[in-house]
Motif scaffolding. Structure first.
Motif, PDB file in Angstrom:
ATOM      1  N   TYR A   1     -16.296   0.909  -4.812  1.00  0.00           N
ATOM      2  CA  TYR A   1     -15.641   0.252  -5.951  1.00  0.00           C
ATOM      3  C   TYR A   1     -14.337  -0.414  -5.539  1.00  0.00           C
ATOM      4  CZ  TYR A   1     -12.502   0.056  -9.978  1.00  0.00           C
ATOM      5  OH  TYR A   1     -11.564  -0.333 -10.900  1.00  0.00           O
ATOM      6  N   ILE A   2     -13.455   0.306  -4.832  1.00  0.00           N
ATOM      7  CA  ILE A   2     -12.138  -0.254  -4.518  1.00  0.00           C
ATOM      8  C   ILE A   2     -12.249  -1.390  -3.505  1.00  0.00           C
ATOM      9  CG2 ILE A   2     -11.625   1.598  -2.828  1.00  0.00           C
ATOM     10  CD1 ILE A   2      -8.992  -0.011  -4.987  1.00  0.00           C
ATOM     11  N   GLU A   3     -13.078  -1.212  -2.479  1.00  0.00           N
ATOM     12  CA  GLU A   3     -13.151  -2.253  -1.446  1.00  0.00           C
ATOM     13  C   GLU A   3     -13.833  -3.513  -1.980  1.00  0.00           C
ATOM     14  OE1 GLU A   3     -14.603  -0.531   2.225  1.00  0.00           O
ATOM     15  OE2 GLU A   3     -12.921   0.869   2.307  1.00  0.00           O
ATOM     16  N   THR A   4     -14.923  -3.321  -2.717  1.00  0.00           N
ATOM     17  CA  THR A   4     -15.621  -4.491  -3.251  1.00  0.00           C
ATOM     18  C   THR A   4     -14.784  -5.185  -4.316  1.00  0.00           C
ATOM     19  OG1 THR A   4     -17.797  -3.613  -2.758  1.00  0.00           O
ATOM     20  CG2 THR A   4     -17.689  -5.247  -4.502  1.00  0.00           C
ATOM     21  N   SER A   5     -14.084  -4.426  -5.143  1.00  0.00           N
ATOM     22  CA  SER A   5     -13.272  -5.056  -6.190  1.00  0.00           C
ATOM     23  C   SER A   5     -12.181  -5.912  -5.568  1.00  0.00           C
ATOM     24  CB  SER A   5     -12.661  -3.994  -7.104  1.00  0.00           C
ATOM     25  OG  SER A   5     -13.682  -3.342  -7.835  1.00  0.00           O
ATOM     26  N   GLN A   6     -11.528  -5.401  -4.511  1.00  0.00           N
ATOM     27  CA  GLN A   6     -10.470  -6.194  -3.898  1.00  0.00           C
ATOM     28  C   GLN A   6     -11.060  -7.469  -3.276  1.00  0.00           C
ATOM     29  OE1 GLN A   6      -8.048  -3.450  -1.550  1.00  0.00           O
ATOM     30  NE2 GLN A   6      -6.905  -2.965  -3.395  1.00  0.00           N
ATOM     31  N   ARG A   7     -12.226  -7.320  -2.657  1.00  0.00           N
ATOM     32  CA  ARG A   7     -12.910  -8.475  -2.081  1.00  0.00           C
ATOM     33  C   ARG A   7     -13.286  -9.479  -3.179  1.00  0.00           C
ATOM     34  NH1 ARG A   7     -15.099  -9.146   2.931  1.00  0.00           N
ATOM     35  NH2 ARG A   7     -14.400  -7.054   3.471  1.00  0.00           N
ATOM     36  N   LEU A   8     -13.806  -8.963  -4.276  1.00  0.00           N
ATOM     37  CA  LEU A   8     -14.224  -9.823  -5.389  1.00  0.00           C
ATOM     38  C   LEU A   8     -13.030 -10.563  -5.992  1.00  0.00           C
ATOM     39  CD1 LEU A   8     -16.455 -10.705  -7.426  1.00  0.00           C
ATOM     40  CD2 LEU A   8     -15.859  -8.677  -8.775  1.00  0.00           C
ATOM     41  N   PHE A   9     -11.914  -9.850  -6.216  1.00  0.00           N
ATOM     42  CA  PHE A   9     -10.757 -10.494  -6.845  1.00  0.00           C
ATOM     43  C   PHE A   9     -10.197 -11.588  -5.931  1.00  0.00           C
ATOM     44  CE2 PHE A   9      -9.801  -6.259  -9.253  1.00  0.00           C
ATOM     45  CZ  PHE A   9     -10.954  -6.430  -9.991  1.00  0.00           C
ATOM     46  N   THR A  10     -10.204 -11.347  -4.623  1.00  0.00           N
ATOM     47  CA  THR A  10      -9.745 -12.374  -3.685  1.00  0.00           C
ATOM     48  C   THR A  10     -10.648 -13.601  -3.753  1.00  0.00           C
ATOM     49  OG1 THR A  10      -8.865 -10.681  -2.218  1.00  0.00           O
ATOM     50  CG2 THR A  10      -9.233 -12.845  -1.256  1.00  0.00           C
ATOM     51  N   GLN A  11     -11.962 -13.362  -3.789  1.00  0.00           N
ATOM     52  CA  GLN A  11     -12.916 -14.471  -3.860  1.00  0.00           C
ATOM     53  C   GLN A  11     -12.736 -15.269  -5.151  1.00  0.00           C
ATOM     54  OE1 GLN A  11     -15.518 -15.335  -1.455  1.00  0.00           O
ATOM     55  NE2 GLN A  11     -15.230 -17.146  -2.735  1.00  0.00           N
ATOM     56  N   LEU A  12     -12.585 -14.561  -6.280  1.00  0.00           N
ATOM     57  CA  LEU A  12     -12.430 -15.242  -7.572  1.00  0.00           C
ATOM     58  C   LEU A  12     -11.125 -16.032  -7.605  1.00  0.00           C
ATOM     59  CD1 LEU A  12     -13.662 -12.473 -10.058  1.00  0.00           C
ATOM     60  CD2 LEU A  12     -14.921 -14.481  -9.269  1.00  0.00           C
TER      61      LEU A  12
END
Lengths: 160, 160
Positions: free
Chosen positions: B16-27
């Motif tokens: 959750y934490i690693e993917t969310s940070q990756r997702l927010f950077t991408q967005l």
């Protein structure tokens, strides 16, 4: 073409994004209250502590953290000044450089980890039942794999 | 007392934490490529556009964004310079001030929204089935309510 979301999906998106930002702020506040570490410091220490030889090339670390090269340079410099990491040239590749965990860094991580994990439990994990835990793992593992693959492809081909 | 997480829960937390940070950077990268807005700018514009009279008191806005007062002042100043918001005294309370959406701000939001929502669909929502969407809504709505209540209580009582 309207790229709108259905009301159900918009509700899920808003709940996820707003709560996640609130949660990360809370976890960072807790971490700073219990240690000298920011969330980013902690994450760097975890990644280095898990890497073979407790070291990672700067490019690999940037990719794992999803940081730009300049942001990573800044992050590692501040940690270097506090003695948490060292920076060394890669063996056999004088142009490359690696971040290396120091003993001070490892001790800081070991001291902060119980507080941080207690805060993760308190604010998130203890509130979830087993089915919800399984759902989060499934969704975010799949998504993480897809995002990493897309990013690697766009970095390589520069098509994005 | 060891506050460790079970392996299942640790795996869920890391995904959750690693993917969310990756997702927010991408967005955020996608948003900046399609508009002049950061993620924080966009979030402020959404909150103001949904508020009665398209205005919110600074304290309320800080609480909704989970920003410190100084971070919010900085955020609103940069948006004010670009004409996206205005700052006005609260009617009937000369000490308080409100952030108000401008027409320029509303147009910037309307222009960015389709691109942003397409990116949310592409990177997250189109990958989820209906049961996963329901799970995310349930977990993050419940958690958000709990975090807001805890934060309000700690702000009031200062026991935390």
């Amino acid at each position: 073409m309207t790229e709108s979301l259905s009301p159900e999906r918009m509700a899920a998106w808003r709940a996820y994004i707003e709560t996640s930002q609130r949660l990360f702020t809370q976890l960072e506040d807790d971490l700073r209250a219990a240690s000298e570490l920011s969330f980013a410091d902690y994450h760097v220490l975890v990644l280095l502590s898990e890497a073979p030889g407790q070291r990672l090339r700067m490019g690999e670390l940037a990719s794992r953290l999803v940081f730009s090269p300049s942001r990573l340079t800044y992050q590692i410099s501040t940690m270097q000044r506090r003695g948490l990491v060292a920076r060394e040239s890669c063996p056999g590749d004088r142009r490359g450089s690696e971040a290396v965990l120091t003993a001070t860094g490892l001790l800081a991580l070991r001291e902060a980890a119980p507080h941080h994990l207690a805060s993760v439990r308190h604010h998130l994990m203890d509130d979830l039942d087993d089915a919800e835990v399984a759902c989060l793992t499934r969704v975010f593992t799949r998504l993480g794999t897809r995002l990493r693959a897309a990013r690697d492809a766009s970095t390589t081909s520069r098509q994005e």
